[in-house]
Design an enzyme around this catalytic site. Structure first.
Site, PDB file in Angstrom:
ATOM      1  N   GLY A 102       0.788  -1.227   0.000  1.00 20.85           N
ATOM      2  CA  GLY A 102       0.000   0.000   0.000  1.00 20.85           C
ATOM      3  C   GLY A 102       0.812   1.266   0.000  1.00 20.85           C
ATOM      4  N   ASP A 124      -8.676   6.773   1.639  1.00 26.51           N
ATOM      5  CA  ASP A 124      -7.643   7.480   2.397  1.00 26.51           C
ATOM      6  C   ASP A 124      -6.942   8.516   1.511  1.00 26.51           C
ATOM      7  OD1 ASP A 124      -6.714   5.055   1.014  1.00 26.51           O
ATOM      8  OD2 ASP A 124      -4.738   5.744   1.631  1.00 26.51           O
ATOM      9  N   ASP A 125      -6.321   9.495   2.160  1.00 32.57           N
ATOM     10  CA  ASP A 125      -5.492  10.496   1.492  1.00 32.57           C
ATOM     11  C   ASP A 125      -6.229  11.186   0.347  1.00 32.57           C
ATOM     12  OD1 ASP A 125      -3.628   9.603   3.252  1.00 32.57           O
ATOM     13  OD2 ASP A 125      -2.414   8.533   1.787  1.00 32.57           O
ATOM     14  N   TYR A 143      -8.348   7.822   9.241  1.00 32.19           N
ATOM     15  CA  TYR A 143      -7.937   6.442   9.505  1.00 32.19           C
ATOM     16  C   TYR A 143      -7.009   6.309  10.703  1.00 32.19           C
ATOM     17  CZ  TYR A 143      -4.091   8.135   6.536  1.00 32.19           C
ATOM     18  OH  TYR A 143      -3.072   8.876   5.977  1.00 32.19           O
ATOM     19  N   TRP A 192      -4.012  -1.438   9.748  1.00 28.40           N
ATOM     20  CA  TRP A 192      -3.079  -1.221   8.630  1.00 28.40           C
ATOM     21  C   TRP A 192      -1.840  -0.631   9.299  1.00 28.40           C
ATOM     22  CZ3 TRP A 192      -4.378  -0.046   3.016  1.00 28.40           C
ATOM     23  CH2 TRP A 192      -3.292   0.469   2.306  1.00 28.40           C
ATOM     24  N   ASN A 211       1.764   0.767   9.650  1.00 33.95           N
ATOM     25  CA  ASN A 211       2.791   1.463   8.875  1.00 33.95           C
ATOM     26  C   ASN A 211       4.148   1.505   9.568  1.00 33.95           C
ATOM     27  OD1 ASN A 211       1.453   2.525   6.435  1.00 33.95           O
ATOM     28  ND2 ASN A 211       0.137   3.525   7.918  1.00 33.95           N
ATOM     29  N   ASP A 228       8.123   5.133   2.469  1.00 34.37           N
ATOM     30  CA  ASP A 228       7.961   5.920   1.250  1.00 34.37           C
ATOM     31  C   ASP A 228       7.968   7.414   1.513  1.00 34.37           C
ATOM     32  OD1 ASP A 228       5.561   5.910   2.574  1.00 34.37           O
ATOM     33  OD2 ASP A 228       4.348   5.294   0.868  1.00 34.37           O
TER      34      ASP A 228
END
Length: 1004
Positions: free
Chosen positions: A14, A121-122, A166, A225, A227, A232
Site C-alpha cells: 500500500g 484514504d489520502d 484512519y 493497517w 505502517n 515511502d
C-alpha cells in the site's frame, strides 16, 4: 451473510512509489506461507488502474497477469484482497461512477478473487456540489457506495473499508467525538471491516486500551493497517528491525493486522519473519482456542508452533537473523543472483577505460533497481499536500525520551508512474553510474583528445591558459540522467568531441589553485578489509558528561598523542606526527590493512584473505539491521555511532588550539573516544564493501543505496573527528568558535521543537540525517545528495587529514593522471613535481591544516584542499611561494609542438610566471575561504568524492568561515555540475582579464 471471517494477518502493498513486480509478489507469497501468514492486499498507490485510472478495466493481457497472481497466492494459502482507491475524483452521487466501480470489481472477481477493499484514504474531504446536493456528509456518501458495492458482490466474507479519518491524529477532535467516524460506524453494514492505523499514521505503539475507543465508535473491531515499516516518506530510510511496540492480547480487539512494509521487497524479510512470530505467539495465547487461523500454526509444525510465552522482539529478531543469513547467501548462489562487480585494475597504470555504461561496460538488466527517491506519503505515511505532521516529535533513538536533534519535515510525494501497463511494473528504472570528484589531471582536452567516455561527477584539476582562463585537462563523456533514465551514446576513445564528453566532472580551476579536473574514474579492486576493534568501557564519572571510552592508564602512558603539547599544536599541526607515531597513535586513521586485520571484523582475517566474496556472516547481517532499525528507535550500532559523535562534538575544545583544558586527562579521554569512533566507522565501511562483494543482485540493489549513504557520511565524520585534534581553533571570541557555529546551525535546522507525538518523517534521513546534522554544515544536507552508483563498488576508502608523507604520493597521483606522449614524459621525469606544484603546492606549503586525503588500497587517490583566510593565503602565495617556484621552473620549460599533455605543461608554467589576478574584494568579504578538490581517474565512487567535499567544508565552517569560493572554466561542464550539486553558484562579479573563468561561491 457470510460467517465472521478469520483473523487476517499478512502484508498490504500500500505504499507510494514503484509497485512490486509480479515475480516479487510471488516471492512474497512464499515468505508469507513460510511464516504462517494468511493475507495479502493488492493496493499499490502508484499503479494507475488502482488509483488514478480506477475507472478503466484491465486489458486482456493485464487480466491474465492479475489472474496468475491471484492463483499464485491461493496456491500458497494466502488470501488475496483486491483493493481499489476511487476517492480522489469519484462523484459519489453519480450512477455512472458507481456502475464503473462495480464493473471493475466484478472483472477482478471473475479472475478468482473473493476478497475486496474500498480505500478512501489520502483524499480531499470536501465533496463536489453534486454530492453535497444528495448527501449530508462525506461519511454518508462513502458508506452508501461501500454498502452498495458490498451487496452487489454478494456480501463477500472479506470486504474492507478504509475511512478518510484512519487514525486518531486525523480525527477532530478525537475518534469518539468525530462526526465522520460516528456516521461510518452507524451506516456501514456489519459485515464490512474498517481499516485503522492506530494513534498516528505511523504508530509507535498499539495496545488494547488504545483500541477500545475506536471499537466503540466504529461498532466493530478494526483491521490494523500497520505502517511501522513504511518508508515511502523518506528516501534515505529503510527499516530492518523486529516487529515491536504491539502489546500482547491485541487479537481479541482486532479482526486483522496488515503490515505496510518497506518499498524495497528484499528489505522486508525480517519484518515479515518477526510478524509471523508475533502472530503465532498471539494465536498460541489466544483466549479463544476455536479462533479461526489456528490451522496456520498447525501447518508449521511443532518447531514453529504457538508459543507458551509472550512475544519477545529480540528473540524473534535472533530467529529471523539466522534465517535471513541463509536466505541472503542462497540468493547469491542462484544463477544470476550475484551482481558482477568492477574488476580489479592496476593502480599504477594500465588501461583507464573501465567497464561501465557508456565506458565499454556491458549493461546487465536490473530486475528491480532501487528507487532512489520513493517520496510521497503513503496511505499511512505523510502526504505532502495532505495532513501536516503534528507538532512535537519523539526522539529516534533506542531511548525515545531523549532528544536527538531535529530536522524540518519535508515529505515529498513521488511523481506519477509511467503510463501504460501499470499492473506489474517489471521494467527497471535506469540509474546513472555516479561519478566521483574531478580527477587531478587529464588529457589534452583543448587539443580535442578525450581520455575516455563518460565520467561520473568528480572534481579534477584544470589548468589556466595564458589569459587566466581555466583549461580543462580531464575529459569525460556525457553521463546518463538517473532520474530520467536517459543516456548519451557511448563515445569511443578516438572521439574528437570534448564538449560532448566532458559533462559532469568538476575540474580544478587556475589562479589560487582552486580547481581540479576530473578524469575518468576507474573501478577498483573488490578486496575486502576488516574492521575496528572493541570500544573502551564507560566509567561512571564519564557517563555524567557523555558516553566516553577513555584510554586505560597503560594506554595513556604509551599514547604518543597524549603527550602532544599545545606548543606543537600551535606551531605545526602537521609536523608532530612521525611515521612511527602514525602507526601507534590512537588518533591515527585506520588504514585498509588495519581494517582487514581488526579484531572487531565480523570475518576472520584468514577468511577474508582466502575469499573476499565469502558469504555474509550472522554478525555482519546483524550490523546491517542495527544501522537501519525502526522509525522511532536506533539499533545498537547506530546508537553507538551517534553517542560517540555527539560526545566528541560537545567536548572538542579539549583538543583544540591553543589548548585551554585545565584537566590534563581531557585530551586523553577525547582521543580514546575518538579512536573508538574511528573503529566503528571503519567497521561500517567494511560492511559496505563486504555487502557489495557478496550480496545477491536483488538484495544489493534494494539496500545498497542506504548503506552507501551511511558509508559516505561516516567517511566524512571520521576524517572530521581526526582533524579536530590539533586544528580546531579555541578562539576566546564567541564569534567563529565551533560551539557558536553549532548554535547557528541548529537555529536553521531545527525551527520547530519536536515532541513525543510527531510522525517519523519530521526527522529526515534517519541515522544519515542525524550524523550530518552534527557536522558544522549539517544544515544543508540535501545539497550533498547524489543518486547512488548503478554499479556499486566494493572498494575500501579511507578519508583523513594530510600526513607529512602524503606529499610525494599526491604528486605521483597528479603525474599519473596526465595522459601524455614521450616528449612530455621526458619533461616530467626531469621535473616530477611540476603538476603537483601547480595543483597542490601552495596549499601544502601554506595551508596544510585544511587538506584532506582520500586513500584506497593503492594509496592516495584524491584530495580536498582549502585556505581559511583566502586573502592572506593569496598574498603569501604571491609574495613568497611563487618567486621560489619561478626559480624552480624556467618559463621556456613547456614550449614545444602539439603533443598529448603539452597544454597541461604549458598551462602550469604559464601560471607560475604570469601575473596573478586579484580576487575581487566583494567575493573575499562574503566568501572568505578558498577550496580545491581533485581525485585520481580510478575513483569511480561519487560518494567518496562528496565525502571529501563535506569534510573540508565542515572544517572551514568549524573554524568560523561563512563562505567558500573556487574558480572554474566556463567550458568545464563537469566541474560546474559537480560544484553546483554542492550548493555553489556563479558569482556575478568581473574577473580581471579572464572572461572564460567563473568564480563559484557557497555560503556555509
Amino acid at each position: 451473510m457470510a460467517a465472521r471471517p478469520r483473523f487476517l494477518c499478512g502484508v498490504v502493498e500500500g505504499f507510494y512509489g514503484r509497485p512490486w513486480s509480479m515475480d516479487q509478489r510471488k516471492l512474497l507469497f512464499q515468505w508469507l506461507q513460510r511464516q504462517g501468514l494468511n493475507c495479502y492486499m493488492y493496493a499499490p498507490k502508484d499503479e494507475l488502474k488502482h488509483r488514478l485510472l480506477w475507472r478503466e478495466p484491465y486489458t486482456e493481457h493485464e487480466a491474465a497477469r492479475m489472474q496468475s497472481l491471484i492463483e499464485a497466492a491461493q496456491e500458497q494459502g494466502v488470501e488475496f484482497i483486491f483493493a481499489i482507491s476511487a476517492g480522489q475524483d469519484m462523484v459519489f452521487s453519480s450512477a455512472g461512477d458507481r456502475l464503473l466501480l462495480q464493473q471493475k470489481l466484478r472483472q477482478v472477481a471473475a479472475m478468482g478473487c473473493c476478497s475486496f477493499a474500498l480505500l478512501f484514504d489520502d483524499i480531499d474531504p470536501c465533496m463536489c456540489q453534486a454530492d453535497r446536493d444528495v448527501f449530508p456528509s462525506l461519511a454518508q456518501a462513502q458508506a452508501s457506495v461501500a454498502n452498495e458495492v458490498y451487496q452487489e458482490l454478494g456480501q463477500p466474507s472479506v470486504f474492507l473499508f478504509c475511512p478518510t479519518e484512519y487514525c486518531s491524529s486525523l480525527c477532530s477532535p478525537s475518534p469518539s467525538q468525530s462526526c465522520y467516524l460516528q456516521t461510518i460506524g452507524q451506516e456501514l453494514l456489519p459485515g464490512i471491516g474498517v481499516i485503522w492505523t492506530g494513534p498516528k499514521v505511523v504508530s509507535q505503539e498499539l495496545s488494547a486500551v488504545l483500541l477500545e475507543e475506536v471499537e466503540a465508535v466504529l461498532r466493530r473491531c478494526p483491521i490494523i493497517w500497520d505502517n511501522l515499516y513504511a518508508n515511502d516518506y523518506d528516501c534515505r530510510r529503510v527499516f530492518l528491525g523486529p516487529y515491536m511496540g504491539r502489546a500482547p492480547g491485541l487479537m481479541s480487539r482486532l479482526h486483522g493486522l496488515l503490515l505496510n512494509p518497506n518499498c524495497e521487497l528484499q528489505a522486508n524479510f525480517i519484518p515479515i519473519h518477526t510478524l509471523g512470530t508475533w502472530f503465532r505467539s498471539e494465536l498460541g495465547s489466544c483466549a479463544h482456542p476455536d479462533h479461526a487461523g489456528m490451522e496456520a500454526v498447525a501447518a508449521l509444525g511443532d518447531s514453529q508452533g504457538a508459543q507458551d510465552r509472550s512475544y519477545s522482539p529480540q528473540e524473534a529478531l535472533e530467529l529471523a537473523l539466522c534465517d535471513w543469513v541463509a536466505e541472503i547467501n542462497q540468493q547469491a548462489l542462484e544463477p544470476g543472483g550475484r551482481t558482477p562487480g568492477h574488476p580489479s585494475v592496476s593502480l599504477k597504470g594500465g588501461p583507464r577505460l573501465q567497464p561501465g555504461t557508456e565506458r565499454g561496460q556491458e549493461v546487465t538488466p536490473d530486475p528491480q533497481p532501487h528507487n532512489s527517491a520513493p517520496g510521497g506519503a503513503d496511505q499511512h505515511s505523510p502526504k505532502p499536500c495532505g495532513v501536516a505532521p503534528e507538532e512535537g516529535c519523539k526522539e529516534v533513538t533506542s531511548e525515545p525520551e531523549k532528544d536527538s536533534g531535529s530536522r524540518t519535515p519535508t515529505g515529498g510525494q513521488q511523481g506519477p508512474t509511467r503510463a501504460g501497463d501499470q499492473l506489474a511494473t517489471e521494467s527497471g528504472e535506469s540509474c546513472e553510474p555516479s561519478s566521483a570528484l574531478p580527477s587531478v589531471a587529464g588529457s589534452a582536452q583543448s587539443a580535442g583528445i578525450p581520455m575516455a567516455t563518460e565520467t561520473p561527477p568528480s572534481p579534477g584539476p584544470t589548468t589556466s591558459s595564458s589569459n587566466g582562463a581555466t583549461t580543462s585537462q580531464n575529459i569525460s563523456s556525457p553521463t546518463s540522467d538517473a532520474r530520467t533514465g536517459s543516456a548519451s551514446p557511448a563515445q569511443s576513445l578516438s572521439s574528437t568531441q570534448p564538449e560532448a564528453i566532458r559533462t559532469d566532472v568538476p575540474q580544478t580551476p587556475p589562479g589560487p589553485e582552486v580547481g581540479d579536473s576530473p578524469a575518468l574514474p576507474a573501478p577498483l579492486t573488490d578486496e575486502v578489509g576488516a574492521s575496528p576493534g572493541p570500544m573502551a568501557p564507560v566509567t561512571p564519572e564519564e557517563a555524567g558528561s557523555g558516553p566516553m571510552a577513555p584510554l586505560t592508564p597503560e594506554e595513556a602512558r604509551t599514547s604518543p598523542t597524549s603527550q602532544m603539547t599545545p606548543e606543537k599544536a600551535r606551531t605545526s599541526p602537521m609536523a608532530p606526527v612521525t611515521p612511527e607515531e602514525a602507526r601507534t597513535s590512537p588518533m591515527a586513521p585506520v588504514t585498509p590493512e588495519e581494517a582487514r586485520t581488526s579484531p572487531m571484523a565480523p570475518l576472520t582475517p584468514e577468511e577474508a584473505r582466502s575469499s573476499p566474496t565469502a558469504p555474509l556472516t550472522l554478525e555482519e547481517v546483524r550490523m546491517l539491521v542495527e544501522l537501519f532499525y525502526l522509525p522511532y528507535h536506533h539499533g545498537a550500532l547506530a546508537q553507538d555511532l551517534l553517542e560517540h559523535f555527539r560526545w566528541l562534538r560537545a567536548n572538542s575544545l579539549s583538543v583544540g588550539v591553543p589548548a585551554t583544558a585545565l584537566d590534563a586527562c581531557g585530551g586523553t579521554q577525547w582521543r580514546g573516544r575518538a579512536q573508538s569512533f574511528q573503529l566503528l566507522c571503519a567497521r561500517t565501511c567494511r560492511l559496505h564493501s563486504r555487502f557489495v562483494s557478496t550480496a545477491g543482485r536483488a538484495l544489493l540493489y534494494d539496500l545498497h543505496p542506504y548503506l552507501w549513504d551511511i558509508r559516505n557520511m561516516l567517511l566524512a565524520a571520521s576524517a572530521f573527528v581526526l582533524w579536530l585534534d590539533g586544528h580546531l581553533l579555541c578562539d576566546p571570541d564567541p564569534k567563529g568558535t565551533w560551539g557558536n557555529c553549532f548554535g547557528w546551525c541548529q537555529s536553521i535546522t531545527a525551527p520547530i521543537l519536536l515532541g513525543r507525538d510527531a510522525e517519523p518523517w519530521a526527522r529526515r534521513g534517519g541515522l544519515f540525517g542525524e550524523l550530518q546534522a552534527l557536522l558544522p554544515v549539517g544544515n544543508s544536507c540535501d545539497l550533498f545528495y547524489h543518486p547512488p552508483p548503478l554499479f556499486p563498488s566494493s572498494q575500501l576508502y579511507l578519508l583523513r587529514p594530510l600526513l607529512p608523507l602524503d606529499k610525494g604520493e599526491l604528486y605521483r597521483m597528479c603525474r599519473e593522471s596526465l595522459d601524455c606522449d614521450p616528449k612530455v614524459a621526458e619533461i616530467l621525469v626531469a621535473h616530477p613535481d611540476l603538476l603537483g606544484d601547480r595543483l597542490l603546492g601552495s596549499f601544502l606549503s601554506l595551508s596544510p591544516e585544511y587538506t584532506f586525503v582520500l586513500e584506497d588500497e593503492g594509496g592516495p587517490c584524491g584530495y580536498a584542499a582549502g585556505a581559511l583566510h583566502a586573502e592572506g593565503f593569496l598574498q603569501q602565495r604571491d609574495s613568497s611561494w611563487l618567486p621560489a617556484i619561478r626559480h624552480k621552473y624556467p618559463p621556456d620549460l613547456g614550449t614545444g609542438g602539439p603533443a598529448l599533455g603539452q597544454d597541461a605543461l604549458e598551462e602550469a608554467v604559464l601560471f607560475f610566471h604570469a601575473e596573478p589576478l586579484a580576487v575581487p574584494q566583494p567575493v573575499l568579504r562574503r566568501f572568505p575561504s578558498l577550496v580545491q578538490l581533485g581525485t585520481a581517474p580510478r575513483v569511480l565512487d561519487v560518494g567518496a568524492s562528496r565525502s571529501l567535499a563535506l569534510c573540508l567544508l565542515s572544517a572551514l565552517r568549524a573554524n568560523g568561515s561563512r563562505g567558500v569560493f573556487c574558480q572554474v572554466s566556463d567550458t568545464d561542464r563537469q566541474q560546474l555540475s559537480f560544484y553546483s550539486k554542492l550548493g555553489f553558484v556563479a558569482l556575478p562579479v568581473a574577473w580581471g582579464s579572464s572572461p572564460g573563468t567563473q568564480l563559484l561561491g557557497r555560503l556555509l
